[in-house]
Design an enzyme around this catalytic site. Structure first.
Site, PDB file in Angstrom:
ATOM      1  N   GLY A 137       0.882   5.190   5.943  1.00  0.00           N
ATOM      2  CA  GLY A 137       1.697   5.900   7.118  1.00  0.00           C
ATOM      3  C   GLY A 137       2.294   7.239   6.114  1.00  0.00           C
ATOM      4  N   GLU A 179     -10.340   0.546  11.062  1.00  0.00           N
ATOM      5  CA  GLU A 179     -11.086   1.004   9.800  1.00  0.00           C
ATOM      6  C   GLU A 179     -12.692   1.258  10.548  1.00  0.00           C
ATOM      7  OE1 GLU A 179      -9.823   1.825   6.991  1.00  0.00           O
ATOM      8  OE2 GLU A 179      -7.780   1.461   7.720  1.00  0.00           O
ATOM      9  N   ASN A 188      -5.277  -6.231   7.648  1.00  0.00           N
ATOM     10  CA  ASN A 188      -6.811  -6.586   7.745  1.00  0.00           C
ATOM     11  C   ASN A 188      -7.302  -7.161   6.353  1.00  0.00           C
ATOM     12  OD1 ASN A 188      -9.747  -5.967   7.269  1.00  0.00           O
ATOM     13  ND2 ASN A 188      -9.571  -5.949   9.591  1.00  0.00           N
ATOM     14  N   ASN A 201       0.767  -1.375  -0.064  1.00  0.00           N
ATOM     15  CA  ASN A 201       0.005  -0.020  -0.080  1.00  0.00           C
ATOM     16  C   ASN A 201       0.924   1.150   0.204  1.00  0.00           C
ATOM     17  OD1 ASN A 201      -1.776   2.056   0.487  1.00  0.00           O
ATOM     18  ND2 ASN A 201      -2.685   1.324   2.369  1.00  0.00           N
ATOM     19  N   PRO A 202       1.063   1.755  -1.143  1.00  0.00           N
ATOM     20  CA  PRO A 202       2.252   2.803  -1.434  1.00  0.00           C
ATOM     21  C   PRO A 202       1.739   4.164  -0.396  1.00  0.00           C
ATOM     22  CG  PRO A 202       0.688   2.791  -3.360  1.00  0.00           C
ATOM     23  CD  PRO A 202       0.544   1.542  -2.483  1.00  0.00           C
ATOM     24  N   THR A 238       0.576   4.116  10.406  1.00  0.00           N
ATOM     25  CA  THR A 238       0.884   5.269  11.409  1.00  0.00           C
ATOM     26  C   THR A 238       1.206   4.642  12.659  1.00  0.00           C
ATOM     27  OG1 THR A 238      -0.766   6.541   9.845  1.00  0.00           O
ATOM     28  CG2 THR A 238      -0.314   7.310  12.202  1.00  0.00           C
ATOM     29  N   GLY A 242      -0.080  -0.634   6.487  1.00  0.00           N
ATOM     30  CA  GLY A 242      -0.666  -0.407   7.848  1.00  0.00           C
ATOM     31  C   GLY A 242      -1.707  -1.728   8.165  1.00  0.00           C
ATOM     32  N   THR A 294      -1.682  -1.961  -3.957  1.00  0.00           N
ATOM     33  CA  THR A 294      -3.134  -1.478  -4.116  1.00  0.00           C
ATOM     34  C   THR A 294      -3.370  -0.118  -4.384  1.00  0.00           C
ATOM     35  OG1 THR A 294      -2.818  -0.765  -1.550  1.00  0.00           O
ATOM     36  CG2 THR A 294      -3.257  -3.049  -1.832  1.00  0.00           C
TER      37      THR A 294
END
Length: 323
Positions: free
Chosen positions: A19, A278, A76, A15-16, A98, A71, A46
């Site tokens: 954070g 989330e 998840n 996931n670029p 984060t 993250g 993603t």
């Protein structure tokens, strides 16, 4: 056998935007390090929520190792995809979010470089996961005051402010706190009344703020840690309770701490939740179930001395509790 056939196949889901986008800037370094450790790497970034789940469902069965770089929310999604596979591969985790609560509980390292090595050479361990009305989560289902601090901030704010953004939104959440009239059934225990806060958790850290004693938390025993705070007489008393709880002091009549494999909560439909940080819409009845040892994840390998010391510590803790 040629070189490519000898290599293990690794699916790197990244996931670029997680954070402060550290993984985006180190993408080539991460992939190159896995290659040097004997893996043939396939990269899948993603681009939107839910991508990681679909990637795992569609391609996960073809790989020897899945590695999630992002993250807690990205992990998840990976776990949700894993649950649909018949023979899922183990999962390595490079936390770049984060707060990275689960990473802290798993004992992962503080740098991307170290966590790449752990994912490639660490020890596969089975840990519990959970179901929230059928939706998969890894380590926490939370309601009440502070719970929206994890999903309310925009990603851009998280990238700029880091962990402090949760503290800012936590204060905002505290200012508008609302008690909920609930019936909470935790296995054979029943709690009723007005509650301001609740965590059904399998982690020693939540939101990077709440810390539980590691001796109280086991990741593979099929039990959640259930942590609830009843509505006290005043806001000032609640603040005092919250501060004490954050310091690990759970000795108060308005604080409930127990363990359960299944938790059923009946209350207002507009009580929203946070699952692994989330947003999750609430409902009048919520059923939270522990899926014992449902996920195989890579943790740092320990030498025999470390494992023996840990076992001795656990035995001493059990002896003290019996006395």
């Amino acid at each position: 056998m040629n070189t490519s056939e000898a290599l293990k196949k690794l699916l790197l889901i990244i996931n670029p935007k997680a954070g402060r986008m550290k993984s985006k800037h180190k993408l080539f370094q991460i992939a190159n390090e896995f290659c040097s450790l004997g893996y043939q790497v396939t990269l899948q970034p993603t681009t939107k929520p839910g991508d990681a789940t679909e990637i795992v469902k569609n391609f996960g069965k073809n790989f020897d190792l899945l590695v999630c770089c992002g993250g807690d929310g990205t992990l998840n999604e990976v776990t949700a995809g894993i649950m649909d596979l018949d023979n899922p591969p183990p999962v390595g985790y490079i936390p770049t979010g984060t707060t990275n609560d689960l990473a802290e509980t798993l004992g992962l390292a503080s740098t991307i470089e170290e966590n790449v090595k752990i994912a490639a050479t660490g020890k596969p361990c089975k840990i519990d996961s959970g179901l929230f009305n059928g939706r998969v989560f890894n380590y926490v289902a939370a309601f009440g005051v502070f719970s929206d601090a994890s999903y309310s901030p925009k990603q851009s704010s998280k990238n700029i402010l880091g962990h402090s953004v949760y503290l800012l939104f936590g204060v905002k959440s505290f200012a508008k706190m609302r008690p909920y009239e609930l019936k909470i059934e935790a296995d054979d225990q029943v709690f009723e009344g007005e509650f301001l806060f609740g965590n059904i958790v399998s982690s020693t850290s939540v939101g990077g703020i709440l810390k539980l004693d590691p001796s109280l938390v086991k990741l593979d025993d099929g039990l959640f840690e259930v942590f609830l705070i009843r509505k006290p007489k005043s806001t000032a008393e609640f603040l005092s309770l919250a501060i004490r709880a954050l310091r690990g002091d759970l000795s108060n009549e308005n604080i409930i701490f127990t363990h359960a494999s299944k938790v059923k909560i009946t209350g207002p439909a507009d009580m929203d939740w946070a699952l692994d940080g989330e947003y999750q819409k609430g409902s009048e009845t919520v059923l939270i179930e522990n899926r014992k040892q449902a996920l195989t994840i890579i943790r740092p390998a320990k030498d025999e001395d470390d494992e023996e010391n840990e076992e001795n510590t656990e035995n001493e803790a059990e002896t003290v509790s019996v006395q």
